[in-house]
Structures are given as structure tokens and as C-alpha cells.
Design a protein around this motif. Structure first.
Motif, PDB file in Angstrom:
ATOM      1  N   ILE A 188      26.202  13.161  11.880  1.00  0.00           N
ATOM      2  CA  ILE A 188      25.160  12.779  10.926  1.00  0.00           C
ATOM      3  C   ILE A 188      25.015  13.898   9.902  1.00  0.00           C
ATOM      4  CG2 ILE A 188      22.711  12.183  10.646  1.00  0.00           C
ATOM      5  CD1 ILE A 188      24.176  10.153  12.408  1.00  0.00           C
ATOM      6  N   TYR A 194      26.958  11.266  17.298  1.00  0.00           N
ATOM      7  CA  TYR A 194      27.441  10.858  15.980  1.00  0.00           C
ATOM      8  C   TYR A 194      27.429  12.049  15.027  1.00  0.00           C
ATOM      9  CZ  TYR A 194      26.303   6.153  17.697  1.00  0.00           C
ATOM     10  OH  TYR A 194      26.226   5.006  18.432  1.00  0.00           O
ATOM     11  N   ASN A 199      29.645   4.730   5.517  1.00  0.00           N
ATOM     12  CA  ASN A 199      28.320   4.642   4.870  1.00  0.00           C
ATOM     13  C   ASN A 199      28.195   3.418   3.956  1.00  0.00           C
ATOM     14  OD1 ASN A 199      27.328   6.931   6.142  1.00  0.00           O
ATOM     15  ND2 ASN A 199      28.046   8.280   4.524  1.00  0.00           N
ATOM     16  N   ARG A 209      27.838  10.174   8.878  1.00  0.00           N
ATOM     17  CA  ARG A 209      26.963   9.009   8.848  1.00  0.00           C
ATOM     18  C   ARG A 209      25.558   9.400   8.398  1.00  0.00           C
ATOM     19  NH1 ARG A 209      28.511   4.744  13.057  1.00  0.00           N
ATOM     20  NH2 ARG A 209      30.611   5.307  13.658  1.00  0.00           N
ATOM     21  N   ILE A 263      21.636   3.336  11.878  1.00  0.00           N
ATOM     22  CA  ILE A 263      22.728   4.246  11.521  1.00  0.00           C
ATOM     23  C   ILE A 263      23.735   3.503  10.647  1.00  0.00           C
ATOM     24  CG2 ILE A 263      24.106   3.706  13.576  1.00  0.00           C
ATOM     25  CD1 ILE A 263      24.753   6.767  13.700  1.00  0.00           C
ATOM     26  N   THR A 264      24.398   4.253   9.783  1.00  0.00           N
ATOM     27  CA  THR A 264      25.449   3.635   8.970  1.00  0.00           C
ATOM     28  C   THR A 264      26.757   3.611   9.746  1.00  0.00           C
ATOM     29  OG1 THR A 264      26.092   5.753   7.976  1.00  0.00           O
ATOM     30  CG2 THR A 264      24.456   4.428   6.772  1.00  0.00           C
ATOM     31  N   ASP A 265      27.683   2.803   9.234  1.00  0.00           N
ATOM     32  CA  ASP A 265      29.045   2.846   9.759  1.00  0.00           C
ATOM     33  C   ASP A 265      29.680   4.152   9.265  1.00  0.00           C
ATOM     34  OD1 ASP A 265      31.083   1.886   7.273  1.00  0.00           O
ATOM     35  OD2 ASP A 265      28.965   1.398   7.051  1.00  0.00           O
ATOM     36  N   GLY A 266      30.884   4.424   9.701  1.00  0.00           N
ATOM     37  CA  GLY A 266      31.566   5.675   9.351  1.00  0.00           C
ATOM     38  C   GLY A 266      31.810   5.867   7.868  1.00  0.00           C
TER      39      GLY A 266
END
Length: 138
Positions: free
Chosen positions: A53, A51, A22, A2, A17-20
């Protein structure tokens, strides 16, 4: 993996944050700085444990004419701390001009209670910073 977006402010720091995959950006939280980056870095440690990242994007508050503002110089120092502490993660800066204005427009459109605005404006700004970065990647 992410991507984390950060709106680094004097009093508060918005995090998104992005989802899984992106594809989308979601607001995560607003961290109260309490005058210290240590508070932010401790919370980022916790977020990075939770997460996976691989990239952190920090909004760079440039002046409207594109020059470096005093706040941008302080943000550059924060980015340097991030790069030293999280040297296995890609750290990037992205122009954040007008993200706070857009965040306020969004809250006004959604008729967010004025007492709640202060606590979420930085998180919404972090979402716009992250969306700008995602659009740049496309």
C-alpha cells in the motif's frame, strides 16, 4: 502499489482496496471498532503486511453544506494517528458526503438481506470513497 480506502465510523470501519493497477476498487472488510482505534490500527498493520500500500484514503464526513461536522473532527484525529504511525505512506482525506446513502441504494438494488446490510454498508462506503479518489486522480 495499491491504495486503501477507509470509511471511519463510530462502531465500524469499512476497508476497500484497489487492484494492483489501481483501476478498480474492491471491498476488503468491515472492522468492528469495539470503542478503540487500537483494534483498527492492529488490523491495518496486518493488511499493510499483506498488501503493498502506498496511499491510504480516508473519507471525511463533512456536513451537507461543506462545513466540518463533529464526526469530521474525530476523523481528523484518526487521520493524525495514521500519519504518525504510517509516516512512509501517503494519507489523504476525501469528501465522503452521501457515500453511505449510495451504499444503501446499491444494497437495496441488489436486494441484500436487511440482516446483512449492517455488516457490509461500511465496506461498500469505503469502495465509493476509493472510487471517488481514483476518479479524482484521472
Amino acid at each position: 502499489m495499491r491504495i486503501l480506502g477507509i470509511d471511519y465510523g463510530e462502531a465500524r470501519v469499512g476497508v476497500a482496496i484497489t487492484d494492483g493497477l489501481n483501476i478498480t476498487a474492491q471491498g476488503l472488510e468491515t472492522i468492528q471498532r469495539n470503542g478503540s482505534d487500537k483494534v483498527i490500527l492492529r488490523r491495518l498493520d496486518e493488511i499493510l503486511e499483506q498488501y503493498e500500500i502506498d496511499t491510504i484514503v480516508v473519507g471525511m464526513p463533512l456536513n451537507m453544506n461543506g462545513t466540518i461536522s463533529e464526526r469530521a473532527k474525530i476523523t481528523e484525529q484518526f487521520i493524525h494517528k495514521l500519519k504518525c504511525k504510517y509516516n512512509q505512506i501517503k494519507i489523504e482525506a476525501i469528501d465522503e458526503r452521501l457515500t453511505t446513502v449510495e451504499a444503501h441504494k446499491t444494497m437495496n438494488f441488489l436486494e441484500v438481506n436487511k440482516n446483512k446490510k449492517k455488516n457490509i454498508v461500511d465496506t461498500i462506503s469505503a469502495m465509493y470513497i476509493l472510487e471517488t479518489y481514483l476518479n479524482k486522480l484521472k
